[in-house]
Design an enzyme around this catalytic site. Structure first.
Site, PDB file in Angstrom:
ATOM      1  N   ARG A 114      59.436  -0.838 -17.310  1.00 24.03           N
ATOM      2  CA  ARG A 114      58.391   0.111 -16.900  1.00 24.03           C
ATOM      3  C   ARG A 114      58.520   1.394 -17.732  1.00 24.03           C
ATOM      4  O   ARG A 114      59.643   1.849 -18.018  1.00 24.03           O
ATOM      5  CB  ARG A 114      58.442   0.385 -15.406  1.00 24.03           C
ATOM      6  CG  ARG A 114      59.786   0.786 -14.889  1.00 24.03           C
ATOM      7  CD  ARG A 114      59.773   0.905 -13.394  1.00 24.03           C
ATOM      8  NE  ARG A 114      61.123   1.096 -12.884  1.00 24.03           N
ATOM      9  CZ  ARG A 114      61.419   1.175 -11.615  1.00 24.03           C
ATOM     10  NH1 ARG A 114      60.481   1.091 -10.695  1.00 24.03           N
ATOM     11  NH2 ARG A 114      62.666   1.359 -11.219  1.00 24.03           N
ATOM     12  N   ALA A 154      67.157  -7.094  -6.477  1.00 22.39           N
ATOM     13  CA  ALA A 154      66.193  -6.519  -5.518  1.00 22.39           C
ATOM     14  C   ALA A 154      64.840  -6.322  -6.196  1.00 22.39           C
ATOM     15  O   ALA A 154      63.787  -6.605  -5.598  1.00 22.39           O
ATOM     16  CB  ALA A 154      66.719  -5.192  -4.971  1.00 22.39           C
ATOM     17  N   HIS A 177      71.036 -15.204 -12.677  1.00 19.00           N
ATOM     18  CA  HIS A 177      71.640 -15.329 -11.353  1.00 19.00           C
ATOM     19  C   HIS A 177      70.714 -16.223 -10.545  1.00 19.00           C
ATOM     20  O   HIS A 177      69.483 -16.087 -10.652  1.00 19.00           O
ATOM     21  CB  HIS A 177      71.721 -13.929 -10.720  1.00 19.00           C
ATOM     22  CG  HIS A 177      72.685 -13.803  -9.580  1.00 19.00           C
ATOM     23  ND1 HIS A 177      73.590 -14.783  -9.233  1.00 19.00           N
ATOM     24  CD2 HIS A 177      72.894 -12.803  -8.702  1.00 19.00           C
ATOM     25  CE1 HIS A 177      74.313 -14.370  -8.203  1.00 19.00           C
ATOM     26  NE2 HIS A 177      73.902 -13.169  -7.856  1.00 19.00           N
TER      27      HIS A 177
HETATM   28  N1  LIG Z   1      75.566  -6.710 -14.172  1.00 18.89           N
HETATM   29  C1  LIG Z   1      76.318  -7.799 -14.253  1.00 18.89           C
HETATM   30  O1  LIG Z   1      77.516  -7.722 -14.441  1.00 18.89           O
HETATM   31  C2  LIG Z   1      75.684  -9.176 -14.140  1.00 18.89           C
HETATM   32  C3  LIG Z   1      76.447 -10.281 -14.521  1.00 18.89           C
HETATM   33  C4  LIG Z   1      75.859 -11.533 -14.489  1.00 18.89           C
HETATM   34  C5  LIG Z   1      74.558 -11.669 -14.041  1.00 18.89           C
HETATM   35  N2  LIG Z   1      73.841 -10.575 -13.635  1.00 18.89           N
HETATM   36  C6  LIG Z   1      72.459 -10.768 -13.198  1.00 18.89           C
HETATM   37  O2  LIG Z   1      71.601 -10.300 -14.231  1.00 18.89           O
HETATM   38  C7  LIG Z   1      70.389  -9.769 -13.661  1.00 18.89           C
HETATM   39  C8  LIG Z   1      70.202  -8.329 -14.122  1.00 18.89           C
HETATM   40  O3  LIG Z   1      71.264  -7.576 -13.588  1.00 18.89           O
HETATM   41  P1  LIG Z   1      71.691  -6.173 -14.196  1.00 18.89           P
HETATM   42  O4  LIG Z   1      73.009  -5.822 -13.552  1.00 18.89           O
HETATM   43  O5  LIG Z   1      71.574  -6.188 -15.663  1.00 18.89           O
HETATM   44  O6  LIG Z   1      70.546  -5.257 -13.584  1.00 18.89           O
HETATM   45  P2  LIG Z   1      70.524  -3.683 -13.591  1.00 18.89           P
HETATM   46  O7  LIG Z   1      71.514  -3.123 -14.541  1.00 18.89           O
HETATM   47  O8  LIG Z   1      70.575  -3.242 -12.185  1.00 18.89           O
HETATM   48  O9  LIG Z   1      69.082  -3.486 -14.256  1.00 18.89           O
HETATM   49  C9  LIG Z   1      68.056  -3.125 -13.542  1.00 18.89           C
HETATM   50  C10 LIG Z   1      66.785  -3.239 -14.392  1.00 18.89           C
HETATM   51  O10 LIG Z   1      65.775  -3.485 -13.449  1.00 18.89           O
HETATM   52  C11 LIG Z   1      64.765  -2.484 -13.634  1.00 18.89           C
HETATM   53  N3  LIG Z   1      64.165  -2.187 -12.333  1.00 18.89           N
HETATM   54  C12 LIG Z   1      64.796  -1.836 -11.182  1.00 18.89           C
HETATM   55  N4  LIG Z   1      63.871  -1.681 -10.201  1.00 18.89           N
HETATM   56  C13 LIG Z   1      62.661  -1.939 -10.753  1.00 18.89           C
HETATM   57  C14 LIG Z   1      61.351  -1.994 -10.255  1.00 18.89           C
HETATM   58  N5  LIG Z   1      61.075  -1.736  -8.981  1.00 18.89           N
HETATM   59  N6  LIG Z   1      60.348  -2.291 -11.116  1.00 18.89           N
HETATM   60  C15 LIG Z   1      60.592  -2.580 -12.401  1.00 18.89           C
HETATM   61  N7  LIG Z   1      61.837  -2.565 -12.941  1.00 18.89           N
HETATM   62  C16 LIG Z   1      62.858  -2.270 -12.116  1.00 18.89           C
HETATM   63  C17 LIG Z   1      65.475  -1.278 -14.213  1.00 18.89           C
HETATM   64  O11 LIG Z   1      64.543  -0.515 -14.900  1.00 18.89           O
HETATM   65  P3  LIG Z   1      64.451   1.079 -14.719  1.00 18.89           P
HETATM   66  O12 LIG Z   1      65.467   1.669 -15.629  1.00 18.89           O
HETATM   67  O13 LIG Z   1      63.057   1.336 -15.128  1.00 18.89           O
HETATM   68  O14 LIG Z   1      64.746   1.386 -13.275  1.00 18.89           O
HETATM   69  C18 LIG Z   1      66.476  -1.964 -15.144  1.00 18.89           C
HETATM   70  O15 LIG Z   1      65.895  -2.239 -16.385  1.00 18.89           O
HETATM   71  C19 LIG Z   1      70.531  -9.903 -12.149  1.00 18.89           C
HETATM   72  O16 LIG Z   1      69.958 -11.116 -11.736  1.00 18.89           O
HETATM   73  C20 LIG Z   1      72.043  -9.956 -11.965  1.00 18.89           C
HETATM   74  O17 LIG Z   1      72.446 -10.606 -10.780  1.00 18.89           O
HETATM   75  C21 LIG Z   1      74.367  -9.338 -13.693  1.00 18.89           C
END
Ligand SMILES: NC(=O)c1ccc[n+]([C@@H]2O[C@H](COP(=O)([O-])OP(=O)(O)OC[C@H]3O[C@@H](n4cnc5c(N)ncnc54)[C@H](OP(=O)(O)O)[C@@H]3O)[C@@H](O)[C@H]2O)c1
Length: 402
Positions: A114, A154, A177
């Site tokens: 976004r 979420a 995930h």
């Molecule tokens: N982190 C880990 O270690 C890890 C490991 C393995 C798998 N995973 C999986 O990988 C996936 C991504 O995880 P992540 O940890 O990388 O996520 P994250 O760091 O929490 O990234 C969140 C992303 O979602 C966007 N976002 C949040 N709320 C939003 C909304 N309402 N509308 C549009 N965009 C929104 C954020 O954009 P803004 O900046 O615009 O808010 C950001 O780009 C998940 O399924 C997670 O379970 C994560």
């Protein structure tokens, strides 16, 4: 537990961690039975089989399929994805790591986030160019053949009503995930029929995905297929898994991936280990030990000395490497801890499987002020005596001395 001989042995063992696996003869240096100890490792490598890029490895008596980066050189990846546009939706921890790896692998990747969010700015800082390979979410999805949904879990649920109509028949949907589709009654992420739906879940943070790739290594990932409309879903998943930076890909299902992941992070990876640290530390403090002694004996020695050795060589090696006093007590008490904790782990698995953990996570992480609430909770943890003592202990490490 650090008796002098044990500490000496551990130092020696740590030095030996740098040598190649086949030369790790620390146990023989300890004068224990080398032949008996070497046997299981030899058995694993002896049962290693390969057929057309698929490897079957015997993990302690169970044969499992593992895919390897070696079977997907860059040229093969380029050929496989030559007609594809990979749209990475979300640029958080995983988006950053997987996106930069895809770009460095020379694939046609675009980012969709976004426009008013923090991720847009971060993507620009990483060299993604608005209008060229950085778009808002809708536009990126429309341009893509692969939709890589890397929004927070979420957010995947929140945005699904807007995203679902854009996932047209020819597209492949990718997750890191199993959370959203597996718990669809709660997340409302109902997968449309007729598309391939695949998963690559790196077993580490996005930063590690990136770091290991840059070091020329790869992260371990789970790989799975949720829906195979074309008959090629598995191959797509493996190819994309390698392209995002995986070294080895372990075959699983969406359900198993999400159950084990939620269970592990609440258990031994974080929640359980923090609970153990706190319980041990508090008892030591209540019994008159100083903060430094309690911290050193609970966290510092564990993370700096013992856990890396367990990681490198296993638990039997660790027991062999400590003093006989420590070994006797640790083996005895491990049984009591296991018996006491197993019912808690069963409760935890039930809570994951019946969706309670998902419900709690969605409810909490969907609140408008969830970031502030976490900030407050983390500040409270940071302020616990154990972690304040930890800061002081860490400041004394040679690398932290000015
Ligand atoms: N982190 C880990 O270690 C890890 C490991 C393995 C798998 N995973 C999986 O990988 C996936 C991504 O995880 P992540 O940890 O990388 O996520 P994250 O760091 O929490 O990234 C969140 C992303 O979602 C966007 N976002 C949040 N709320 C939003 C909304 N309402 N509308 C549009 N965009 C929104 C954020 O954009 P803004 O900046 O615009 O808010 C950001 O780009 C998940 O399924 C997670 O379970 C994560």
């Amino acid at each position: 537990m650090a008796s002098r001989p044990a500490a000496r042995v551990l130092r020696q063992a740590t030095r030996q961690l740098a040598v190649p696996a086949q030369k790790r003869t620390f146990v023989s240096a300890l004068n224990t039975s080398t032949a008996a100890r070497a046997a299981p490792k030899a058995a694993v490598s002896a049962s290693f089989q390969q057929a057309r890029g698929i490897k079957t490895i015997d993990f302690a008596g169970t044969k499992e399929v593992v895919y390897e980066r070696e079977d997907w050189p860059k040229e093969k990846l380029h050929e496989f994805f030559k007609n594809d546009t990979l749209a990475l939706i979300g640029y958080g921890s995983q988006g950053h790591g997987q996106g930069l790896n895809l770009r460095d692998n020379g694939l046609n990747v675009i980012v969709g986030v976004r426009k008013n969010g923090a991720s847009w700015k971060e993507a620009e800082q990483d060299g993604w160019v608005p209008g060229k390979n950085l778009f808002d979410i809708d536009e990126a999805i429309k341009k893509s053949t692969y939709v890589m949904n890397l929004l927070s879990d979420a957010a995947q649920s929140e945005t699904w009503p807007a995203i679902k109509p854009l996932i047209t028949k020819e597209k492949t949907l990718y997750f890191s995930h199993g959370f959203s589709p597996v718990f669809k009654d709660l997340t409302k992420v109902d997968i449309p029929e007729g598309i391939d739906v695949i998963l690559v879940a790196p077993k580490g943070s996005g930063r590690t995905v990136r770091t290991l790739f840059r070091e020329g290594r790869g992260i371990n990932s789970s790989v799975a297929v949720f829906q195979d409309a074309t008959g090629n879903a598995k191959e797509k998943a493996v190819a994309l898994g390698v392209a995002v930076g995986s070294g080895y890909l372990y075959e699983t299902t969406f359900e198993k991936e999400v159950y084990s992941d939620l269970y592990g992070e609440r258990g031994c990876l974080m929640g359980g280990i923090h609970g153990m640290f706190l319980a041990q530390y508090e008892v030591l403090r209540e019994r008159g030990h100083s903060p430094s002694e309690a911290f050193n004996e609970t966290v510092e020695e564990a993370t700096q000395s013992l856990y890396p050795l367990i990681g490198a060589n296993g638990m039997d090696y660790m027991y062999a490497a400590c003093s006989t006093t420590a070994r006797r007590g640790a083996i005895d008490w491990s049984k009591r801890f296991k018996e006491t904790l197993k019912p808690v782990f069963n409760d935890l698995y039930d809570s994951v499987r019946d969706g309670s953990e998902t419900k709690r996570s969605l409810e909490f992480n969907s609140q408008a002020d969830y970031r502030e609430q976490y900030k407050k909770e983390l500040a409270e943890i940071d302020d616990l005596e154990i972690w304040r003592a930890g800061k002081a202990v860490r400041s004394l490490r040679p690398e932290n001395q000015k």
